[in-house]
Design an enzyme around this catalytic site. Structure first.
Site, PDB file in Angstrom:
ATOM      1  N   MET A  49      33.048  45.594  42.742  1.00  0.00           N
ATOM      2  CA  MET A  49      31.720  45.699  43.357  1.00  0.00           C
ATOM      3  C   MET A  49      31.843  45.717  44.885  1.00  0.00           C
ATOM      4  SD  MET A  49      28.845  42.727  42.920  1.00  0.00           S
ATOM      5  CE  MET A  49      29.567  41.567  44.055  1.00  0.00           C
ATOM      6  N   SER A 123      38.260  43.029  39.605  1.00  0.00           N
ATOM      7  CA  SER A 123      36.969  42.380  39.436  1.00  0.00           C
ATOM      8  C   SER A 123      36.183  43.054  38.300  1.00  0.00           C
ATOM      9  CB  SER A 123      36.224  42.404  40.774  1.00  0.00           C
ATOM     10  OG  SER A 123      35.147  41.497  40.742  1.00  0.00           O
ATOM     11  N   GLN A 124      34.944  43.510  38.539  1.00  0.00           N
ATOM     12  CA  GLN A 124      34.173  44.089  37.429  1.00  0.00           C
ATOM     13  C   GLN A 124      34.855  45.338  36.850  1.00  0.00           C
ATOM     14  OE1 GLN A 124      30.276  44.719  39.166  1.00  0.00           O
ATOM     15  NE2 GLN A 124      30.795  46.701  40.037  1.00  0.00           N
ATOM     16  N   ASP A 242      39.072  31.051  42.915  1.00  0.00           N
ATOM     17  CA  ASP A 242      37.999  32.058  42.921  1.00  0.00           C
ATOM     18  C   ASP A 242      36.622  31.404  43.065  1.00  0.00           C
ATOM     19  OD1 ASP A 242      36.358  34.313  42.448  1.00  0.00           O
ATOM     20  OD2 ASP A 242      37.854  35.171  41.101  1.00  0.00           O
ATOM     21  N   HIS A 298      38.937  35.059  45.276  1.00  0.00           N
ATOM     22  CA  HIS A 298      38.738  36.314  44.569  1.00  0.00           C
ATOM     23  C   HIS A 298      39.449  37.516  45.216  1.00  0.00           C
ATOM     24  CE1 HIS A 298      36.727  38.644  41.562  1.00  0.00           C
ATOM     25  NE2 HIS A 298      36.141  39.421  42.441  1.00  0.00           N
TER      26      HIS A 298
END
Ligand SMILES: *[C@@H]1O[C@H](CO)[C@@H](O)[C@H](O)[C@H]1NC(C)=O
Ligand SMILES: *[C@@H]1O[C@H](CO)[C@@H](O)[C@H](O)[C@H]1NC(C)=O
Ligand SMILES: *[C@@H]1O[C@H](CO)[C@@H](O)[C@H](O)[C@H]1NC(C)=O
Ligand SMILES: *[C@@H]1O[C@H](CO)[C@@H](O)[C@H](O)[C@H]1NC(C)=O
Ligand SMILES: *[C@@H]1O[C@H](CO)[C@@H](O)[C@H](O)[C@H]1NC(C)=O
Length: 327
Positions: A49, A123-124, A242, A298
């Site tokens: 993202m 990530s996503q 994270d 993250h």
């Protein structure tokens, strides 16, 4: 069928001459010569993202790093939409099911990927590549690596609990109303993997992406399990500090026990694993799940970490390519 083997430039190359009989013609019609060679397996990246396919300091740098260590590799960095502006926008807005469908079409139409590839999701991008595997997997993924993925969803917004856990809990409860409202759930990408720690039933009923992908509903899709279980390795990298993914254990299929943002139920105690809805247990029994903890917040990994923990062990492998000539 005649077969011989020879060594060319260190690779074993097999040459086969096959004779095909065209059904119904009753006679030998075509002779095909097939040559198998080893080539480095391509890699596909799916960004997170707020990122795009090609920013020079993020996916661009990752792509370059892979190419530096694995000469001749083909690296494909996924772009949603028609340009980088649309790409970033679609990381926030859109229907993830449609996005995954579009990527299935794109990857299938790329001749460089036709013999399969390794995949790395950031990530996503991690759960979206998993969706590619479970729903399409054509061409097939060999190793799937996800860094800081949200496989069991998130119940909180980025960096929130680090600032004030009490307020974040209130916000999570509010979002648990919003994420399942018609106008929001189909158009906010994050709502499509939002999973309240307080209202599992509502999530099951309303979520349009993750609940389906995780085979959480009564009717299971057997293809999802079959495809995921076909991976050579499924690598789950969680960032130990994270503060973006809440809970961070979601990167390794852990999640909050329902009712509070406190206790974590780890993957091996989750029904998705114990009842093996998507093939995790099957992979685990064969030691094909690799869990790693990367120190830091993250996606805060170094290129050295990426080389030692992703490139060398999981992207440095070959695939057999076949060239056929009609004679
Ligand atoms: C070439 O590769 C194909 C697909 O992996 C395999 O079916 C075939 O037997 C191989 N041929 C030779 C000569 O090794
Ligand atoms: C299961 O998933 C496959 C792959 O996405 C899809 O083609 C099929 O329609 C699904 N089956 C059901 C019953 O939803
Ligand atoms: C969090 O916010 C609440 C409400 O403003 C406040 O009472 C509490 O002290 C804060 N907690 C921390 C750890 O800052
Ligand atoms: C929302 O998305 C779901 C699943 O992709 C779809 O079935 C439904 O028609 C969509 N609704 C609207 C209002 O777009
Ligand atoms: C990749 O594998 C080859 C062959 O095993 C090895 O020589 C090379 O050092 C490896 N490269 C990396 C970056 O791991």
């Amino acid at each position: 069928m005649m077969m011989m083997q020879r060594f060319v430039g260190g690779f074993v190359v097999a040459v086969a001459v096959a004779v095909l009989v065209v059904a119904g013609s009753g006679s030998v019609a075509v002779a095909v010569e097939g040559e198998n060679a080893s080539a480095i397996r391509p890699t596909v990246l799916w960004h997170g993202m707020g990122d795009t396919c090609c920013l020079p300091f993020s996916m661009g740098a990752v792509k370059k790093e892979i190419e530096k260590h694995l000469p001749d590799i083909y690296v494909y960095s996924i772009m949603l939409g028609k340009n980088e502006i649309e790409d970033e926008f679609e990381g926030f807005f859109g229907n993830v099911n449609t996005q995954v469908d579009n990527i299935c079409t794109k990857l299938k139409s790329d001749p460089n990927l036709k013999n399969g590839f390794n995949a790395v999701g950031f990530s996503q991008g991690g759960q979206f590549l998993r969706a590619y595997v479970q729903r399409c997997n054509d061409p097939p993924v060999h190793n799937l690596v996800t860094l800081g993925g949200q496989h069991m969803g998130v119940t909180d917004i980025p960096h929130c609990t680090a600032t004030n856990a009490t307020l974040c809990q209130l916000m999570a409860e509010a979002l648990s109303v919003g994420a399942y409202v018609d106008g929001i759930r189909n158009y906010s990408v994050q709502a499509q993997y939002f999973r309240s720690a307080f209202e599992y039933k509502k999530y099951l009923e309303k979520n349009i992406f993750l609940a389906d992908l995780n085979n959480e509903r009564a009717t299971k899709n057997a293809t999802y399990k079959q495809n995921l279980a076909s991976l050579n390795r499924f690598v789950l990298i969680e960032f130990s500090e994270d503060t973006m993914v809440v809970p961070r254990e979601s990167s390794q299929f852990g999640y909050f026990k329902e009712g509070a943002m406190k206790e974590i139920v780890p993957m091996r105690q989750q029904p998705i694993y114990t009842e093996d809805w998507i093939g995790l247990q099957q992979l685990d029994k064969d030691n094909r799940i690799v869990e790693k903890k990367c120190p830091g917040d993250h996606l805060q990994f170094t290129m050295k970490y990426f080389l030692d923990n992703v490139i060398s062990p999981f992207l440095n492998n070959t695939v057999t390519t076949t060239t056929t000539t009609t004679i």
